[in-house]
Scaffold this motif. Sequence first.
Motif, PDB file in Angstrom:
ATOM      1  N   ARG A   9       0.806  -1.222   0.000  1.00 32.31           N
ATOM      2  CA  ARG A   9       0.000   0.000   0.000  1.00 32.31           C
ATOM      3  C   ARG A   9       0.834   1.266   0.000  1.00 32.31           C
ATOM      4  O   ARG A   9       0.283   2.351  -0.027  1.00 32.31           O
ATOM      5  N   ALA A  10       2.135   1.146   0.062  1.00 32.69           N
ATOM      6  CA  ALA A  10       3.001   2.325   0.121  1.00 32.69           C
ATOM      7  C   ALA A  10       3.123   2.945  -1.271  1.00 32.69           C
ATOM      8  O   ALA A  10       4.175   2.932  -1.891  1.00 32.69           O
ATOM      9  N   ARG A  11       2.002   3.484  -1.746  1.00 37.78           N
ATOM     10  CA  ARG A  11       1.964   4.136  -3.060  1.00 37.78           C
ATOM     11  C   ARG A  11       1.575   5.590  -2.833  1.00 37.78           C
ATOM     12  O   ARG A  11       0.504   5.875  -2.302  1.00 37.78           O
ATOM     13  N   PRO A  12       2.441   6.524  -3.229  1.00 41.50           N
ATOM     14  CA  PRO A  12       2.188   7.938  -2.929  1.00 41.50           C
ATOM     15  C   PRO A  12       0.905   8.504  -3.523  1.00 41.50           C
ATOM     16  O   PRO A  12       0.205   9.272  -2.861  1.00 41.50           O
ATOM     17  N   VAL A  13       0.563   8.141  -4.746  1.00 45.92           N
ATOM     18  CA  VAL A  13      -0.644   8.696  -5.369  1.00 45.92           C
ATOM     19  C   VAL A  13      -1.890   8.100  -4.712  1.00 45.92           C
ATOM     20  O   VAL A  13      -2.879   8.803  -4.510  1.00 45.92           O
ATOM     21  N   LEU A  14      -1.829   6.813  -4.343  1.00 44.20           N
ATOM     22  CA  LEU A  14      -2.950   6.205  -3.619  1.00 44.20           C
ATOM     23  C   LEU A  14      -3.167   6.957  -2.299  1.00 44.20           C
ATOM     24  O   LEU A  14      -4.294   7.300  -1.953  1.00 44.20           O
ATOM     25  N   ALA A  15      -2.084   7.221  -1.577  1.00 46.93           N
ATOM     26  CA  ALA A  15      -2.182   7.950  -0.307  1.00 46.93           C
ATOM     27  C   ALA A  15      -2.771   9.347  -0.530  1.00 46.93           C
ATOM     28  O   ALA A  15      -3.612   9.810   0.247  1.00 46.93           O
ATOM     29  N   GLU A  16      -2.359   9.992  -1.614  1.00 46.74           N
ATOM     30  CA  GLU A  16      -2.881  11.329  -1.947  1.00 46.74           C
ATOM     31  C   GLU A  16      -4.385  11.261  -2.227  1.00 46.74           C
ATOM     32  O   GLU A  16      -5.159  12.099  -1.764  1.00 46.74           O
ATOM     33  N   MET A  17      -4.800  10.223  -2.983  1.00 47.18           N
ATOM     34  CA  MET A  17      -6.221  10.066  -3.298  1.00 47.18           C
ATOM     35  C   MET A  17      -7.030   9.799  -2.031  1.00 47.18           C
ATOM     36  O   MET A  17      -8.089  10.380  -1.817  1.00 47.18           O
ATOM     37  N   LEU A  18      -6.505   8.945  -1.155  1.00 44.96           N
ATOM     38  CA  LEU A  18      -7.201   8.623   0.090  1.00 44.96           C
ATOM     39  C   LEU A  18      -7.355   9.864   0.974  1.00 44.96           C
ATOM     40  O   LEU A  18      -8.367  10.035   1.640  1.00 44.96           O
TER      41      LEU A  18
END
Length: 193
Positions: free
Chosen positions: A44-53
């Motif tokens: 889950r350490a994906r920067p864009v995923l974290a940004e979207m969340l």
Amino acid sequence: MSGQKGQLVGYARVSSADQSLARQLEALAGADRVFEEKASAKDRARPVLAEMLAYVREGDTVLVKSPDRLARSTVDLLNLLSELKAKGVAVRFVDSPALDTATAQGTFMLTVLGAVAELERELIAERRAEGIALAKKAGKYDRAPKLTAGQVQEARERVDAGVPKAVVAREMSVSRQTLYDALAGRGRYAGLE
């Protein structure tokens, strides 16, 4: 909110930089904002995923082309869906409208399909490992050593000159274990001269 629905937020992901997001972006064309990522979903350490969340708010709907674009494992997928649900955010998969998390049936289907997909990946990994073991036993699976005889000699000279083995391994782009095996003449490096 005065009856107004939230935003439609798209999330598109491919595993590597040389892959194209075009098909996913086309499927997400109706989104108010699309987050694009080029990274493996193995964690889950994906920067864009974290940004979207961090971006999505209650009432929003996350639009994704298919479940495997959001997560690779059932556990990660279910955790992400649970996290989004706790924020009041629904998830819709373009390729699978029946998996809409706004419905109990959709959530159930996602759980079952995710489990089946994970089982399939584990079975493939088991079959691959069995095939490699059989090939090794038959003498048909023999990868070439990562270091040539010249590189082993160079590594030996550098280590003898006082350069730490970890540094030599890193500079030669091999693991320390590979370097130790090469210097000791073990495994693939037995008799390599």
